[in-house]
Write a protein that holds these residues in place. Structure first.
Motif, short mmCIF file in Angstrom:
data_model
loop_
_atom_site.label_atom_id
_atom_site.label_comp_id
_atom_site.label_asym_id
_atom_site.label_seq_id
_atom_site.Cartn_x
_atom_site.Cartn_y
_atom_site.Cartn_z
N PRO A 1 4.63 -3.47 6.11
CA PRO A 1 5.30 -2.13 5.71
C PRO A 1 5.01 -0.88 6.19
CG PRO A 1 4.49 -3.50 4.04
CD PRO A 1 3.78 -4.01 5.19
N ALA A 2 5.92 0.06 6.62
CA ALA A 2 5.63 1.21 6.76
C ALA A 2 4.54 2.22 6.10
CB ALA A 2 6.73 2.14 7.21
N GLY A 3 3.73 2.68 6.65
CA GLY A 3 2.57 3.41 6.19
C GLY A 3 1.59 2.43 5.29
N ASP A 4 1.43 1.38 5.78
CA ASP A 4 0.72 0.18 5.21
C ASP A 4 -1.04 0.70 4.91
OD1 ASP A 4 0.34 -2.25 3.92
OD2 ASP A 4 0.38 -3.20 5.66
N THR A 5 -1.70 0.39 3.75
CA THR A 5 -3.01 0.79 3.57
C THR A 5 -3.67 -0.32 3.00
OG1 THR A 5 -2.53 1.56 1.30
CG2 THR A 5 -2.21 3.03 3.09
N LEU A 6 -5.08 -0.44 3.24
CA LEU A 6 -5.98 -1.62 2.55
C LEU A 6 -5.49 -1.57 1.09
CD1 LEU A 6 -8.99 -0.98 4.56
CD2 LEU A 6 -7.16 -2.44 5.14
N PRO A 7 -5.48 -0.40 0.36
CA PRO A 7 -5.19 -0.72 -1.09
C PRO A 7 -4.02 -1.50 -1.41
CG PRO A 7 -6.50 1.34 -0.89
CD PRO A 7 -5.73 1.10 0.54
N ARG A 8 -3.00 -1.04 -0.54
CA ARG A 8 -1.80 -1.88 -0.72
C ARG A 8 -1.59 -3.37 -0.38
NH1 ARG A 8 4.27 0.26 1.93
NH2 ARG A 8 5.31 -1.40 0.98
N ILE A 9 -2.37 -3.51 0.71
CA ILE A 9 -2.47 -4.80 0.87
C ILE A 9 -3.09 -5.71 -0.15
CG2 ILE A 9 -3.55 -6.51 2.85
CD1 ILE A 9 -3.45 -4.08 4.80
N LEU A 10 -4.22 -5.35 -0.34
CA LEU A 10 -5.05 -5.99 -1.65
C LEU A 10 -4.18 -6.16 -2.84
CD1 LEU A 10 -7.79 -6.94 -2.59
CD2 LEU A 10 -8.40 -4.85 -3.40
N GLU A 11 -3.44 -5.08 -3.14
CA GLU A 11 -2.39 -5.22 -4.38
C GLU A 11 -1.34 -6.30 -4.12
OE1 GLU A 11 0.89 -2.58 -6.85
OE2 GLU A 11 -0.24 -1.70 -5.16
N ASP A 12 -0.91 -6.44 -2.64
CA ASP A 12 -0.07 -7.44 -2.34
C ASP A 12 -0.53 -9.02 -2.69
OD1 ASP A 12 1.84 -5.51 -2.06
OD2 ASP A 12 1.70 -5.64 0.26
N ILE A 13 -1.89 -9.14 -2.13
CA ILE A 13 -2.42 -10.20 -2.24
C ILE A 13 -2.79 -10.56 -3.81
CG2 ILE A 13 -4.71 -11.48 -2.15
CD1 ILE A 13 -5.36 -9.95 0.37
N GLY A 14 -2.99 -9.72 -4.86
CA GLY A 14 -3.03 -10.08 -5.99
C GLY A 14 -4.00 -11.15 -6.24
N ASP A 15 -3.62 -12.10 -7.42
CA ASP A 15 -4.41 -13.22 -7.85
C ASP A 15 -3.88 -14.28 -7.03
OD1 ASP A 15 -6.16 -14.81 -8.86
OD2 ASP A 15 -4.57 -15.05 -10.72
N CYS A 16 -3.94 -14.51 -5.74
CA CYS A 16 -3.47 -15.29 -4.48
C CYS A 16 -3.40 -16.76 -4.88
CB CYS A 16 -3.84 -15.04 -3.29
SG CYS A 16 -3.02 -15.57 -1.87
N ARG A 17 -2.16 -17.40 -4.98
CA ARG A 17 -2.17 -18.78 -5.26
C ARG A 17 -1.37 -19.57 -3.97
NH1 ARG A 17 -6.18 -19.63 -9.27
NH2 ARG A 17 -6.05 -17.94 -10.56
N ARG A 18 -1.37 -18.94 -2.78
CA ARG A 18 -0.58 -19.37 -1.84
C ARG A 18 -1.06 -20.64 -1.03
NH1 ARG A 18 -0.99 -13.74 -2.17
NH2 ARG A 18 1.31 -12.43 -2.18
N CYS A 19 -2.27 -20.79 -1.30
CA CYS A 19 -2.72 -22.02 -0.65
C CYS A 19 -3.90 -22.72 -1.22
CB CYS A 19 -3.18 -21.80 0.79
SG CYS A 19 -4.87 -21.14 0.76
N ARG A 20 -4.30 -23.87 -1.24
CA ARG A 20 -5.15 -24.66 -1.79
C ARG A 20 -6.67 -23.96 -2.17
NH1 ARG A 20 -5.10 -26.64 3.29
NH2 ARG A 20 -3.18 -27.95 2.73
N LEU A 21 -6.96 -23.00 -1.36
CA LEU A 21 -8.28 -22.66 -1.34
C LEU A 21 -8.56 -21.61 -2.53
CD1 LEU A 21 -9.00 -21.01 2.33
CD2 LEU A 21 -9.67 -22.98 1.31
#
Length: 254
Positions: free
Chosen positions: A63-83
Motif C-alpha cells: 500500500p502507498a505510505g506503508d508503515t511497520l505498524p500498518r504491516i503488523l496490523e495487517d498480519i493480525g493474529d495470523c492463521r495463513r499457514c501451518r506455523l
C-alpha cells in the motif's frame, strides 16, 4: 487468476524492472466489426490508423505510505499457514524503523517465540556482540537498537526446522513490505534460508557469503547465521563472518 498467483506474477515483473504492461490490440476482423457497428467504417483506400496500445501501470505490491505498524496490523493474529499451530507469539521485528541497515534471519527460536522479539537467545546475544564489538573496533558508533532485525518467517517452525517453501512465500509478503517501508541502504542476510528468500539464488551460504547481491535494487550482504557460529568447530566461519560484518558496516556507515 487467483490473487496469490497475480501477486507472484506482479512481483516477478517488478523484480525484473517491468513497470508497465500493454494490452494486446484487438484482431483486425474484430476492429472492422466494431467500426461497422458503431458507424466508424474507414474511407475506401485510406490507410488504417496505427492501432494504439493502451498501457496498464502495474499496481504497487505494498500500500502507498506503508508503515511497520500498518504491516503488523495487517498480519493480525495470523492463521495463513501451518506455523501458527505451535507458536506462542508472532515475532515481527525490532529496532530503528528508519535504520540504514537491516539484518534478516530465518525464523524465531524458542526464546524469540516466548518473548516476541527476534534474536534474543544465544544466537541473538552473539549477533549483538558481533554488531557492537565490530562497530567499536572499526570506529563506528553503533548499537543494536540503531539497526533493524527481523526474520523471513514470523512464527517459530516446529523443532526449529527450516521453513518450508509455502510458509516462506506467505510470510515473505510481509518481509518484503517491511524492507520496502524501511528502505535501508543495505541488508545483511543471515544464513542460507534468508539469502535464498531475498535473492532467489539456490547456492549454499558458503558460496554466497561475503558477496554483494541484491534485493530490488538494495545491496544484500550474505553471511553466516549466528547459530551456526555457536558450534565449536566453526572457527574459520567466525573469522569470515567478522569480515562480512566489517564490509557491510563500512558500506553503510562510512
Amino acid at each position: 487468476m487467483k490473487p496469490d498467483d497475480l501477486r507472484r506474477r506482479l512481483e516477478f515483473y517488478q523484480d525484473i524492472g517491468v513497470k508497465t504492461l500493454y494490452r494486446q490490440p484487438a484482431a483486425p476482423q474484430a476492429r472492422e466489426t466494431e467500426q461497422v457497428e458503431t458507424g466508424e467504417a474507414e474511407t475506401a483506400g485510406a490507410p488504417a490508423a496505427a492501432a494504439e496500445q493502451p498501457s496498464i501501470n502495474l499496481p504497487p505490491l505494498a500500500p502507498a505510505g506503508d508503515t511497520l505498524p500498518r504491516i503488523l496490523e495487517d498480519i493480525g493474529d495470523c492463521r495463513r499457514c501451518r506455523l501458527n499451530e505451535g507458536r506462542n507469539k508472532i515475532v515481527f521485528g525490532v529496532g530503528n524503523e528508519r535504520a540504514p541497515l537491516v539484518f534478516v534471519g530465518e525464523g524465531p527460536g524458542a526464546d524469540e517465540d516466548a518473548q516476541g522479539i527476534p534474536f534474543v537467545g544465544r544466537a541473538g546475544q552473539l549477533l549483538t556482540q558481533m554488531i557492537e564489538g565490530t562497530a567499536k573496533k572499526e570506529g563506528i558508533e553503533l548499537r543494536r537498537e540503531d539497526i533493524y532485525i527481523c526474520n523471513v518467517v514470523k512464527c517459530r517452525p516446529p523443532e526449529n526446522r527450516t521453513p518450508e517453501a509455502d510458509e516462506m512465500e506467505i510470510c515473505g509478503q510481509f518481509l518484503h513490505r517491511q524492507l520496502s517501508a524501511i528502505a535501508p541502504k543495505a541488508i545483511c542476510a543471515l544464513g542460507g534460508t534468508a539469502a535464498r528468500a531475498l535473492t532467489g539464488r539456490k547456492e549454499g551460504v558458503t558460496k554466497m557469503r561475503g558477496k554483494w547481491l541484491e534485493w530490488r535494487g538494495i545491496p544484500v550482504m550474505v553471511s553466516y547465521h549466528p547459530s551456526y557460529l555457536l558450534r565449536p568447530y566453526n572457527q574459520d566461519a567466525k573469522r569470515e563472518a567478522w569480515e562480512d560484518l566489517k564490509k557491510v558496516l563500512h558500506f553503510v556507515y562510512d
